[in-house]
Enzyme design. Structure first.
Site, mmCIF file in Angstrom:
data_model
loop_
_atom_site.group_PDB
_atom_site.id
_atom_site.type_symbol
_atom_site.label_atom_id
_atom_site.label_comp_id
_atom_site.label_asym_id
_atom_site.label_seq_id
_atom_site.Cartn_x
_atom_site.Cartn_y
_atom_site.Cartn_z
ATOM 1 N N SER A 160 0.673 -1.297 0.026
ATOM 2 C CA SER A 160 0.032 0.051 -0.181
ATOM 3 C C SER A 160 0.631 1.369 -0.003
ATOM 4 O O SER A 160 1.761 1.467 -0.793
ATOM 5 C CB SER A 160 -0.797 -0.127 1.193
ATOM 6 N N ASP A 167 -9.082 -4.661 -5.843
ATOM 7 C CA ASP A 167 -8.383 -3.665 -4.875
ATOM 8 C C ASP A 167 -9.371 -2.483 -5.023
ATOM 9 O O ASP A 167 -9.075 -1.783 -5.965
ATOM 10 C CB ASP A 167 -7.124 -3.600 -5.152
ATOM 11 N N HIS A 212 -7.228 -5.894 -1.091
ATOM 12 C CA HIS A 212 -5.963 -5.048 -0.911
ATOM 13 C C HIS A 212 -4.970 -5.646 -0.426
ATOM 14 O O HIS A 212 -3.902 -5.251 -0.809
ATOM 15 C CB HIS A 212 -6.522 -3.722 -0.120
#
Length: 306
Positions: free
Chosen positions: A123, A240, A270
């Site tokens: 991320s 995602d 995600h």
């Protein structure tokens, strides 16, 4: 050294840093660290960079798999995250994250000279990893990215919304936007519940000023992609909702690196390393195999005698 008689510095949870593994960054802030050292001499170093609002603890499973391969994994909670000091999920300059990673990497390099160094980032931690490797392209043997933040989501980065964010950043930079919707973290409900129950995670709203720093980081990545020559692997779920897969595809397709790989997980959310059990197992195997395949042969374990 602390002043004589001064109260010991404590983590946001009230634990004295003297009792915690830590480093002190260039701004004098204490960063909580984790180290997963193998029982045998390490073959490589792997820095793990966590995402926005979380901390290094949830990377235990990945780190243990790396440790089993005689890789020394290490991490810290970024400024303003987890057990580190700093205002919660707020930063005056995204470069601070990168600077702190390089400081920690240099420390470990001094303790373990001549070992190859890898970065693994998820991320926002993926964005930190990309920019860190771009800053020191010759220092890293490879970068592993899980659901990285490479581009802003198209629906949140329309010209009008970007313009409004810039205006708000000047007027009310502390204004909070929506918080991270945990249901999009994983398809495994127990993982979502664990995320929600983890008090070290930040569960509040994102400030406009922080969103502007993320936007600036993404713009830097866009400029840097044409110069990326280091090896990298991207793992991304095609469902995602938090970090747009189009950014990962763009990076894979346009970066000139001769050693690059992308694996897309159909229906994946995600945090692939916390998704459905079969996805988690695949991710752990992909990560450990990709890194060990890039170790020099001299770093491989010696065969046992018959």
């Amino acid at each position: 050294m602390p002043e004589l008689g001064a109260a010991p510095r404590r983590s946001p949870q009230g634990v004295p840093y003297a009792d915690l593994p830590h480093i002190v960054n260039a701004d004098g802030l204490y960063l909580f660290c984790r180290y997963w050292e193998p029982g045998s001499p390490p073959r490589a170093l792997v820095f793990i960079s966590h995402g926005a609002g979380e901390h290094s603890g949830p990377y235990e499973e990945i780190a243990q798999r790396l440790k089993e391969r005689s890789l020394l994994a290490f991490a810290h909670d970024h400024v303003g995250h987890g057990q580190s000091e700093g205002e919660r999920m707020n930063i005056k300059d995204f470069q601070i994250y990168i600077r702190d990673v390089l400081q920690h990497v240099d420390l470990m390099k001094s303790r373990h000279p001549n070992l190859p160094i890898f970065i693994l980032g998820h991320s926002m931690g993926g964005a930190i990893s990309i920019l860190t490797a771009c800053e020191r392209p010759n220092d890293f043997a490879g970068v592993v990215l899980i659901g990285p933040m490479v581009q802003m989501n198209p629906d949140s980065a329309t010209p009008f919304k970007v313009f409004m964010a810039k205006v708000l950043n000047h007027v009310v930079p502390s204004l909070t936007l929506g918080s991270i919707d945990s249901k999009w973290i994983s398809r495994d409900k127990t993982q979502v519940e664990a995320y929600d129950a983890d008090e070290l995670n930040f569960h509040g709203g994102m400030r406009v000023s922080f969103a502007m720093q993320l936007m600036g980081a993404v713009n830097r990545i866009e400029r840097d992609i044409p110069s990326i020559s280091w090896p990298f692997m991207i793992l991304h779920g095609d469902d995602d909702k938090l970090c747009c897969i189009s950014g990962s595809k763009t990076m894979y397709e346009t970066a000139p690196s001769s050693d690059k790989k992308i694996k897309i997980y159909e229906g994946g959310y995600h945090a692939l390393h916390h998704d459905l059990p079969e996805v988690v197992e695949s991710v752990l195997k992909e990560v450990t195999s990709w890194i060990t395949e890039r170790l020099p042969t001299s770093a491989s374990p010696q065969p046992q005698g018959l």
